[in-house]
Design a protein around this motif. Structure first.
Motif, PDB file in Angstrom:
ATOM      1  N   ILE A 116      20.558  -7.084  -4.747  1.00 21.56           N
ATOM      2  CA  ILE A 116      21.160  -8.401  -4.937  1.00 21.56           C
ATOM      3  C   ILE A 116      22.520  -8.197  -5.594  1.00 21.56           C
ATOM      4  O   ILE A 116      22.636  -7.460  -6.577  1.00 21.56           O
ATOM      5  N   VAL A 117      23.540  -8.831  -5.060  1.00 21.62           N
ATOM      6  CA  VAL A 117      24.887  -8.747  -5.624  1.00 21.62           C
ATOM      7  C   VAL A 117      25.365 -10.164  -5.926  1.00 21.62           C
ATOM      8  O   VAL A 117      25.499 -10.990  -5.014  1.00 21.62           O
ATOM      9  N   ARG A 118      25.589 -10.433  -7.208  1.00 18.82           N
ATOM     10  CA  ARG A 118      26.139 -11.737  -7.612  1.00 18.82           C
ATOM     11  C   ARG A 118      27.597 -11.542  -8.016  1.00 18.82           C
ATOM     12  O   ARG A 118      27.905 -10.842  -8.977  1.00 18.82           O
ATOM     13  N   PHE A 119      28.487 -12.150  -7.254  1.00 22.53           N
ATOM     14  CA  PHE A 119      29.903 -12.093  -7.581  1.00 22.53           C
ATOM     15  C   PHE A 119      30.251 -13.191  -8.584  1.00 22.53           C
ATOM     16  O   PHE A 119      29.535 -14.197  -8.690  1.00 22.53           O
ATOM     17  N   PRO A 120      31.325 -13.018  -9.344  1.00 20.49           N
ATOM     18  CA  PRO A 120      31.769 -14.107 -10.224  1.00 20.49           C
ATOM     19  C   PRO A 120      31.940 -15.400  -9.431  1.00 20.49           C
ATOM     20  O   PRO A 120      32.401 -15.385  -8.282  1.00 20.49           O
ATOM     21  N   GLY A 121      31.546 -16.517 -10.023  1.00 17.27           N
ATOM     22  CA  GLY A 121      31.535 -17.798  -9.331  1.00 17.27           C
ATOM     23  C   GLY A 121      32.835 -18.130  -8.634  1.00 17.27           C
ATOM     24  O   GLY A 121      33.909 -18.052  -9.227  1.00 17.27           O
ATOM     25  N   GLY A 122      32.730 -18.483  -7.349  1.00 19.97           N
ATOM     26  CA  GLY A 122      33.890 -18.895  -6.582  1.00 19.97           C
ATOM     27  C   GLY A 122      34.705 -17.760  -6.005  1.00 19.97           C
ATOM     28  O   GLY A 122      35.614 -17.998  -5.200  1.00 19.97           O
ATOM     29  N   LEU A 151      38.443 -10.448  -6.273  1.00 18.02           N
ATOM     30  CA  LEU A 151      37.631  -9.766  -7.286  1.00 18.02           C
ATOM     31  C   LEU A 151      38.440  -8.809  -8.147  1.00 18.02           C
ATOM     32  O   LEU A 151      37.878  -8.128  -9.009  1.00 18.02           O
ATOM     33  N   ALA A 152      39.724  -8.742  -7.939  1.00 18.87           N
ATOM     34  CA  ALA A 152      40.564  -7.817  -8.702  1.00 18.87           C
ATOM     35  C   ALA A 152      40.442  -8.092 -10.197  1.00 18.87           C
ATOM     36  O   ALA A 152      40.487  -9.240 -10.643  1.00 18.87           O
ATOM     37  N   GLY A 153      40.258  -7.035 -10.966  1.00 18.57           N
ATOM     38  CA  GLY A 153      40.192  -7.151 -12.417  1.00 18.57           C
ATOM     39  C   GLY A 153      38.825  -7.473 -12.975  1.00 18.57           C
ATOM     40  O   GLY A 153      38.667  -7.561 -14.200  1.00 18.57           O
ATOM     41  N   THR A 154      37.812  -7.642 -12.123  1.00 14.76           N
ATOM     42  CA  THR A 154      36.478  -7.978 -12.627  1.00 14.76           C
ATOM     43  C   THR A 154      35.725  -6.725 -13.067  1.00 14.76           C
ATOM     44  O   THR A 154      36.069  -5.600 -12.706  1.00 14.76           O
ATOM     45  N   ASN A 155      34.679  -6.944 -13.856  1.00 15.74           N
ATOM     46  CA  ASN A 155      33.801  -5.872 -14.314  1.00 15.74           C
ATOM     47  C   ASN A 155      32.651  -5.690 -13.331  1.00 15.74           C
ATOM     48  O   ASN A 155      32.433  -6.525 -12.447  1.00 15.74           O
ATOM     49  N   GLU A 176      31.332 -14.898 -15.359  1.00 16.60           N
ATOM     50  CA  GLU A 176      32.237 -15.177 -14.243  1.00 16.60           C
ATOM     51  C   GLU A 176      33.408 -14.201 -14.193  1.00 16.60           C
ATOM     52  O   GLU A 176      34.394 -14.433 -13.494  1.00 16.60           O
ATOM     53  N   ARG A 177      33.269 -13.095 -14.925  1.00 16.64           N
ATOM     54  CA  ARG A 177      34.242 -12.001 -14.842  1.00 16.64           C
ATOM     55  C   ARG A 177      33.570 -10.691 -14.441  1.00 16.64           C
ATOM     56  O   ARG A 177      34.195  -9.630 -14.490  1.00 16.64           O
ATOM     57  N   THR A 178      32.283 -10.787 -14.066  1.00 14.47           N
ATOM     58  CA  THR A 178      31.498  -9.574 -13.818  1.00 14.47           C
ATOM     59  C   THR A 178      30.712  -9.687 -12.518  1.00 14.47           C
ATOM     60  O   THR A 178      30.040 -10.699 -12.278  1.00 14.47           O
ATOM     61  N   THR A 179      30.797  -8.654 -11.688  1.00  7.69           N
ATOM     62  CA  THR A 179      29.924  -8.540 -10.517  1.00  7.69           C
ATOM     63  C   THR A 179      28.625  -7.888 -10.976  1.00  7.69           C
ATOM     64  O   THR A 179      28.637  -6.788 -11.537  1.00  7.69           O
ATOM     65  N   LEU A 180      27.519  -8.569 -10.751  1.00  5.32           N
ATOM     66  CA  LEU A 180      26.207  -8.109 -11.203  1.00  5.32           C
ATOM     67  C   LEU A 180      25.414  -7.618  -9.995  1.00  5.32           C
ATOM     68  O   LEU A 180      25.200  -8.368  -9.037  1.00  5.32           O
ATOM     69  N   ILE A 181      25.001  -6.352 -10.030  1.00  4.99           N
ATOM     70  CA  ILE A 181      24.225  -5.744  -8.945  1.00  4.99           C
ATOM     71  C   ILE A 181      22.837  -5.414  -9.480  1.00  4.99           C
ATOM     72  O   ILE A 181      22.708  -4.702 -10.478  1.00  4.99           O
ATOM     73  N   VAL A 182      21.804  -5.936  -8.838  1.00  2.00           N
ATOM     74  CA  VAL A 182      20.420  -5.690  -9.246  1.00  2.00           C
ATOM     75  C   VAL A 182      19.710  -4.957  -8.120  1.00  2.00           C
ATOM     76  O   VAL A 182      19.740  -5.398  -6.959  1.00  2.00           O
ATOM     77  N   THR A 183      19.071  -3.848  -8.451  1.00  2.00           N
ATOM     78  CA  THR A 183      18.368  -3.066  -7.441  1.00  2.00           C
ATOM     79  C   THR A 183      17.238  -2.286  -8.101  1.00  2.00           C
ATOM     80  O   THR A 183      16.881  -2.529  -9.257  1.00  2.00           O
ATOM     81  N   SER A 184      16.669  -1.349  -7.368  1.00  2.00           N
ATOM     82  CA  SER A 184      15.615  -0.479  -7.875  1.00  2.00           C
ATOM     83  C   SER A 184      15.855   0.927  -7.363  1.00  2.00           C
ATOM     84  O   SER A 184      16.526   1.119  -6.342  1.00  2.00           O
ATOM     85  N   ASP A 185      15.315   1.916  -8.073  1.00  2.51           N
ATOM     86  CA  ASP A 185      15.451   3.288  -7.590  1.00  2.51           C
ATOM     87  C   ASP A 185      14.480   3.581  -6.457  1.00  2.51           C
ATOM     88  O   ASP A 185      14.761   4.390  -5.573  1.00  2.51           O
TER      89      ASP A 185
END
Length: 747
Positions: free
Chosen positions: A590-596, A314-318, A554-563
């Motif tokens: 929910i944490v979606r990492f860049p594909g692969g 995951l180095a270098g991802t957003n 595929e360059r970004t880790t997407l985190i979805v949550t609620s307060d």
């Protein structure tokens, strides 16, 4: 029984020292009972139990002292603790309070009672007070508060109740009970007849050591100890008789059982009927090996190393964190909800990692988001100020940490409670406040779709740089008024009054018990909330597509949550902030990492909470080191994704200055009010809906969790923060009114 006959021999004591665990591992002190006494339960005849609350930092405007402040928002705070008496109080009884006072409190005024006047100035050192009690069949609540001089404050350690005694009305002493007030080292003086009950987790082979002694009392004093283990009846395990002035220096060593588990260790003192007696337990300590406390697990080096490969990939991802305001996990399809409310987020869960048991530390936005960005509990990040106040300037935020390392940071926020007025914009290079009147939205509200132009513009500009982004959508938060077609997505309009969708007056009447919604209105409320959530889900889907179009997905880790979640009449109320049931504090994560580059389709059952978000993001940017990381109470979720244990226990609190707390170990959950002293206990494995309170049938477990909660609060590291006041612009004030946070009578 004589003291000599009940004492273990020195040979037996030596054998006990070697018992349990590895013989080469020395026994360590697990508990000093003099220090644990304020958390214990004190019991006096005829069955009156007394529990002392933790010391709290309460602002005048929040409680009984409100009449002493002209402006509750700017007046200083006072320290407060309470003694809760349960049972029938007979006539002619007084409550003795042993108080420990630090020098910093010397110029403070002391209040005793519910709304008493200041008695006199506090003095450094120890103090003892005898407070007459009125006869009562319903117990009593005694409040003790210390008011500092104006424009000054006190630390939580400045004044504290250390012990109590229920005594005859004419009982006097020439001096306070020194050891109750912590002045004579590790000694616990007990006024009998009485019992002090310590509910504790114990390891295998634990033992209690002490030296018994009698104080200035006529006649012999009987002292004895009982032990109650989980699943076993209470039994006596030691007894002795001592006299005043007897020269006894032999230490007693009492074994507390060979197996680990929950236990209640009770110290009893008795004498001649009708006469108070005093006895001292000198240096009362419990020793053992390998204690497992009800505290969050700490990630060790081996746990952290599990994620080394993931970090490399995951180095270098957003990183992009998306928060849906007031989104309860139980309304998400990927968490088992029947309605198709979250099709896009369900897809993200299939493509990434879903944390099945994620919690917020606070069911209100200011507290939850402050915890998310500081990785501290509300009692820490708002120490010294109101929990409705802006985040103190001394608290380091995640955005400040990343910006200092050259990461581009941006925030897009639709709720003022998560933005500028409360200091939660700190550290962001750009911060877009999307609230107030605009477009076709209701007055004061900006719908999630209005994020699209500014979001796409920023993503287009930043895609060549590494970034951390934060998007805080308002939906599904009140108003429960989704736009078309989401207002009819889950059925035709029902009987819920149209004004109730936008006007919180109807909700306030419901919560005050002035109106009871019909079953049809309750179903309509849920239908509209689900429509709001489905609308927010559509915007998350748009965000995913936009990231893909711009080559960022595929360059970004997407985190979805609620307060936090939302109550929708499950217990007769609507909203959040004051309740800690699952619908309010269990959140999606929910944490979606860049594909692969990371796991996909993984469901993690470990306990986690929002305090883990900042360490996780910092870990992804290689910034989880140095002094900043040492202030974090949360842990990085990257090792947890790779199989490391989660927290093991989570803590939450309400926003009131005299709050309610929830302590959850994954199976058992305690909800405890420090205002009333009342507890509830639920077995979440068998009763996930929290319908059956087991506080009576599981009294040992409930009391152990209550005492462990108080120990946790006592041991939390707190640093006083600078108190500031929010400054709302007209646009922000309009939005706060639309969200039900501000009423016309408030400002």
């Amino acid at each position: 029984m004589s003291l000599r006959a009940s004492m273990p021999s020195l040979a037996l004591a030596g054998a006990l020292l070697a018992a349990g665990g590895c013989k080469n591992e020395p026994l360590t002190t697990l508990y000093e009972l003099q220090r644990e006494a304020p958390q214990a339960e004190w019991v006096f005849p005829p069955g009156v139990s007394v529990v002392l609350s933790p010391t709290l930092d309460v602002h005048f405007g929040e409680g009984a002292r409100a009449d002493r402040a002209s402006d509750s928002r700017t007046s200083p705070s006072h320290l407060e603790t309470r003694a809760f008496l349960r049972g029938s109080i007979p006539p002619g009884r007084s409550l003795y309070l042993a108080l420990f006072v630090e020098p910093e409190a010397r110029n403070s005024d002391l209040f005793i009672g519910r709304e008493g006047e200041p008695s006199d100035r506090l003095e450094p050192g120890r103090r003892g007070y005898v407070l007459p009690l009125a006869p009562s069949t319903a117990g009593a609540v005694v409040e003790l508060a210390a008011e500092p001089p104006r424009d000054s404050s006190l630390s939580l350690a400045a004044i504290r109740l250390c012990g109590v005694a229920l005594v005859p009305g004419g009982w006097t002493r020439n001096a306070p009970l020194d050891s109750l007030a912590g002045e004579r080292g590790s000694m616990l003086t007990q006024v009998g007849p009485s019992v002090v009950r310590f509910a504790l987790p114990l390891p295998e082979g634990a033992q209690l050591r002490f030296t018994p002694a009698a104080e200035a009392t006529a006649g012999p004093v009987r002292m004895w100890i009982t032990l109650e283990r989980e699943g076993s009846a209470e039994r006596e395990i030691w007894s002795g008789a001592v006299r005043t002035g007897s020269d006894n220096s032999t230490e007693a060593v009492v074994r507390l059982g060979s197996r680990p588990g929950h236990a209640r260790v009770a110290l009893h003192v008795g004498g001649r009927p009708g006469e108070p007696v005093e006895a001292t337990w000198r240096a009362p300590r419990i020793f053992g090996r390998g204690l497992k406390r009800l505290r969050p697990r700490v990630q060790g080096a081996e746990d952290k190393a599990r994620a080394d490969g993931l970090r490399v990939r995951l180095a270098g991802t957003n990183v992009l964190v998306v928060v849906l305001d007031a989104a309860a996990a139980r309304h998400f399809g990927c968490y088992g909800y029947a309605r198709p409310t979250t099709l896009n987020m369900d897809r993200l869960a299939r493509e990434g990692v879903l944390f099945e048991r994620a919690y917020t530390p606070a069911p209100f936005t200011i507290g939850a988001v402050s915890s998310m960005w500081t990785s501290q509990y509300p009692d820490q990040h708002h120490a010294g100020t109101r929990h409705r106040a802006p985040l103190p300037r001394e608290r380091l935020t995640l955005a400040e940490l990343l910006s200092a390392r050259g990461v581009s940071t941006v925030g897009f926020v639709a709720n003022p409670s998560a933005g500028l007025p409360f200091g939660l914009d700190r550290g962001f290079g750009e911060f877009h406040a999307l609230y107030g009147t605009g477009g076709a939205s209701p007055p004061g509200i900006r719908r999630a779709e209005e994020f699209r132009p500014v979001l796409r513009d920023w993503l287009s500009r930043i895609r060549g740089s590494r970034f951390f982004g934060y998007i805080h959508l308002l939906e599904p938060h009140f108003p429960y008024d989704p736009p078309h077609p989401f207002d009819r997505l889950f059925g035709r309009p029902g009987p819920m009054p149209s004004p109730a969708r936008r006007d919180d007056g109807w909700i306030r009447r419901v919560n005050a018990g002035q109106y009871r919604p019909t079953a049809e209105e309750a179903a309509d409320l849920v239908r509209l909330y689900d429509g709001n959530l489905a609308y927010a889900d559509r915007e998350v889907g748009w965000l995913r597509r936009t990231l893909a179009e711009l080559g960022l997905l595929e360059r970004t880790t997407l985190i979805v949550t609620s307060d936090h979640g939302e109550s929708l009449l499950e217990r007769g109320t609507i909203g959040h902030g004051g309740h800690l049931n699952e619908e309010c504090i269990r959140v999606p994560l929910i944490v979606r990492f860049p594909g692969g580059r990371g796991p996909a389709g993984l469901r993690v059952h470990e306990l986690v909470d929002l305090l883990d978000v900042a360490p996780t993001v910092a870990d992804l940017f290689g910034a989880l080191d140095g002094a900043a990381a040492r202030t974090y109470e949360g842990v990085s979720l990257l090792p947890v994704v790779e199989g490391a244990p989660g927290k093991g226990v989570v803590l939450a609190r309400t926003m009131q200055e005299r709050p309610t707390y929830a302590l959850n170990d994954g199976t058992w959950k305690l909800i405890h009010s420090v205002k009333s002293g009342r507890s509830e206990l639920y077995d979440l494995a068998d009763d996930p809906g929290e319908q059956h309170d087991l506080v009576e049938s599981e009294s040992l477990r409930a009391e152990l969790m209550r005492q462990e909660l108080y120990r946790w609060l006592r041991d939390l590291h707190r640093e006083q923060g600078s108190a500031t006041e929010e400054r709302l612009t007209p646009s922000e004030l309009e939005t706060m009114r639309a969200l039900g946070y501000v009423h016309s009578s408030d400002r």
